[in-house]
Design a protein around this motif. Structure first.
Motif, PDB file in Angstrom:
ATOM      1  N   SER A   1       0.829  -1.198   0.000  1.00  0.00           N
ATOM      2  CA  SER A   1       0.000   0.000   0.000  1.00  0.00           C
ATOM      3  C   SER A   1       0.867   1.252   0.000  1.00  0.00           C
ATOM      4  O   SER A   1       1.846   1.361   0.752  1.00  0.00           O
ATOM      5  N   THR A   2       0.501   2.206  -0.846  1.00  0.00           N
ATOM      6  CA  THR A   2       1.230   3.473  -0.885  1.00  0.00           C
ATOM      7  C   THR A   2       0.934   4.335   0.338  1.00  0.00           C
ATOM      8  O   THR A   2       1.603   5.354   0.555  1.00  0.00           O
TER       9      THR A   2
ATOM     10  N   LEU B   1       4.836  -3.131  15.347  1.00  0.00           N
ATOM     11  CA  LEU B   1       4.458  -4.545  15.411  1.00  0.00           C
ATOM     12  C   LEU B   1       3.516  -4.905  14.271  1.00  0.00           C
ATOM     13  O   LEU B   1       3.667  -5.959  13.637  1.00  0.00           O
ATOM     14  N   ALA B   2       2.532  -4.040  14.004  1.00  0.00           N
ATOM     15  CA  ALA B   2       1.598  -4.304  12.909  1.00  0.00           C
ATOM     16  C   ALA B   2       2.340  -4.352  11.573  1.00  0.00           C
ATOM     17  O   ALA B   2       2.062  -5.211  10.715  1.00  0.00           O
ATOM     18  N   HIS B   3       3.297  -3.449  11.387  1.00  0.00           N
ATOM     19  CA  HIS B   3       4.070  -3.423  10.149  1.00  0.00           C
ATOM     20  C   HIS B   3       4.876  -4.710   9.980  1.00  0.00           C
ATOM     21  O   HIS B   3       4.912  -5.294   8.892  1.00  0.00           O
ATOM     22  N   THR B   4       5.507  -5.154  11.049  1.00  0.00           N
ATOM     23  CA  THR B   4       6.286  -6.394  10.994  1.00  0.00           C
ATOM     24  C   THR B   4       5.401  -7.578  10.623  1.00  0.00           C
ATOM     25  O   THR B   4       5.784  -8.435   9.809  1.00  0.00           O
TER      26      THR B   4
ATOM     27  N   SER C   1      -5.781   5.559  16.011  1.00  0.00           N
ATOM     28  CA  SER C   1      -4.774   5.651  14.965  1.00  0.00           C
ATOM     29  C   SER C   1      -5.104   4.637  13.870  1.00  0.00           C
ATOM     30  O   SER C   1      -6.229   4.110  13.813  1.00  0.00           O
ATOM     31  N   GLN C   2      -4.155   4.341  13.025  1.00  0.00           N
ATOM     32  CA  GLN C   2      -4.357   3.342  11.984  1.00  0.00           C
ATOM     33  C   GLN C   2      -3.006   2.933  11.414  1.00  0.00           C
ATOM     34  O   GLN C   2      -2.012   3.664  11.532  1.00  0.00           O
ATOM     35  N   TYR C   3      -2.980   1.754  10.767  1.00  0.00           N
ATOM     36  CA  TYR C   3      -1.755   1.324  10.101  1.00  0.00           C
ATOM     37  C   TYR C   3      -1.498   2.251   8.915  1.00  0.00           C
ATOM     38  O   TYR C   3      -2.371   2.472   8.095  1.00  0.00           O
ATOM     39  N   GLY C   4      -0.281   2.765   8.845  1.00  0.00           N
ATOM     40  CA  GLY C   4       0.068   3.749   7.824  1.00  0.00           C
ATOM     41  C   GLY C   4       0.161   5.149   8.382  1.00  0.00           C
ATOM     42  O   GLY C   4       0.610   6.070   7.693  1.00  0.00           O
ATOM     43  N   ALA C   5      -0.245   5.338   9.637  1.00  0.00           N
ATOM     44  CA  ALA C   5      -0.187   6.675  10.242  1.00  0.00           C
ATOM     45  C   ALA C   5       1.244   7.109  10.506  1.00  0.00           C
ATOM     46  O   ALA C   5       1.522   8.311  10.595  1.00  0.00           O
TER      47      ALA C   5
END
Length: 375
Positions: free
Chosen positions: A79-80, A109-112, A164-168
């Motif tokens: 995702s961009t 952690l979510a990114h990993t 928050s959110q993933y990508g923030a």
């Protein structure tokens, strides 16, 4: 009505014309679709579906030998919305003493876990068919991929609960950089990604859990402690198990073990050359038969049966001490070649042991190898 030259053969009759058989969807096909999916939530959803269908037997083939799969992408679709920076430019996470620091830890952690989804499906797509790995290999990494997708999903949901959110936040691409360095060798991929990085996750997770708990975020602490931590042990175990398997298979003069350098093969102890290792150690039956797979008159069903007959049936448990010593020596050689720098203690010895990862594997790698100088 009789055609010139004789009667036209009936459809499906012996010696007659047959309808072309449809190409079966395989687990590798699903893995490639997931790697081509950019949205991380959809990537996790598709991975969960593919793993469930495979483990239930609804996807009958790991790969179709009559239709070789395309190569996986060098880099999976991403995702961009997630901004990737070099590791040196990624902001420090902090130690969880503030709400902002805990959000940064949770985002990391979510990114990993999102990258781990791609890593798990990449190992299936890149190496499974190429090295004619046993069905249990596909089982293990389908489960790992399914777990990683679930981990991402619950961590991403927790981020949203906290506003928050993933990508923030920005993240780095270090995990995939090491995946690219090992893209030519399953042995190196298992050693670096699944026996070094996964094990490092086991080392730091208890401290991370304590930081969330100390900051009053018991919900995230319990999520990491009860769901993610125990499953990560099984992921490290898969890496150790299949590293051992590849080393012993290479010692057995297996022509498919092309990822094993000859210098490393020479370090292994001699094993029987009939393809079978008994006494509850490793049993490899029928390896090499996949080269003779054809799409015969029975089409799909025959292909499925040939895969089942020809796939190596693998049983992994304990084996001789000298074999273990050779495998550990190989592990040291591979990690020193493909991982930058020494391993970082302290080690979570208990969790590593639960994964079948004894100190003899990793403690010698915790210090830089000092070359002996001639006096």
């Amino acid at each position: 009505m009789e055609a010139a030259g004789g009667a036209e053969p009936a459809e499906g009759a012996a010696g007659g014309r047959e309808e072309p058989q449809p190409v079966s969807r395989t687990l590798v096909d699903s893995a490639l679709e997931i790697l081509d999916t950019a949205d991380p939530d959809e990537k996790a959803r598709l991975g969960d579906l593919a793993a469930a269908q495979w483990l239930r037997g609804e996807i009958p083939l790991p790969y179709d030998p009559a239709h070789p799969p395309r190569s996986p992408p060098d880099r999976p679709a991403r995702s961009t919305e997630v901004r990737l920076l070099p590791p040196s430019r990624t902001p420090k996470l902090g130690k969880g003493g503030s709400a902002q620091s805990r959000l940064a830890l949770l985002h990391s952690l979510a990114h990993t876990e999102s990258w781990a989804v791609d890593l798990s499906w990449d190992i299936v797509a890149r190496f499974g068919a190429q090295l004619r790995m046993p069905r249990e290999f596909f089982d293990d990494f389908a489960r790992v991929a399914q777990d990683e997708g679930r981990h991402f999903t619950v961590l991403s949901a927790r981020l949203r609960e906290l506003g928050s959110q993933y990508g923030a936040l920005p993240a780095h691409d270090g995990l995939w950089d090491s995946a690219m360095r090992t893209s030519h060798s399953l042995l190196a991929r298992l050693a670096v990604e699944h026996c070094v990085h996964e094990a490092r996750g086991l080392d730091v997770l208890p401290t991370t859990i304590s930081r969330f708990r100390a900051g009053g975020d018991e919900q995230t602490a319990k999520l990491l402690e009860d769901v993610i931590y125990p499953e990560e042990i099984t992921h490290c175990a898969a890496g150790v198990r299949w590293f051992r398997y590849l080393c012993l298979r290479s010692c057995n003069s297996d022509p498919t073990a092309s990822s094993i350098p000859q210098a490393i093969i020479a370090q292994c102890s001699e094993l029987p050359r009939d393809g079978t290792i008994n006494d509850n150690k490793i049993e490899v039956v029928g390896d090499g038969q996949t080269a003779r797979f054809t799409q015969g008159s029975n089409g799909h069903d025959k292909t499925v049966q040939l895969v089942e007959d020809g796939m190596a049936q693998c049983k992994l448990s304990d084996f001789r001490d000298e074999d273990e010593a050779a495998v550990i020596h190989t592990f040291h050689s591979v990690v020193r070649e493909y991982f930058r720098g020494p391993l970082k203690p302290p080690f979570n010895t208990e969790a590593r042991k639960a994964a079948g990862f004894e100190p003899a594997w990793y403690e010698p790698l915790a210090v830089k190898e000092v070359e002996k100088q001639e006096v």
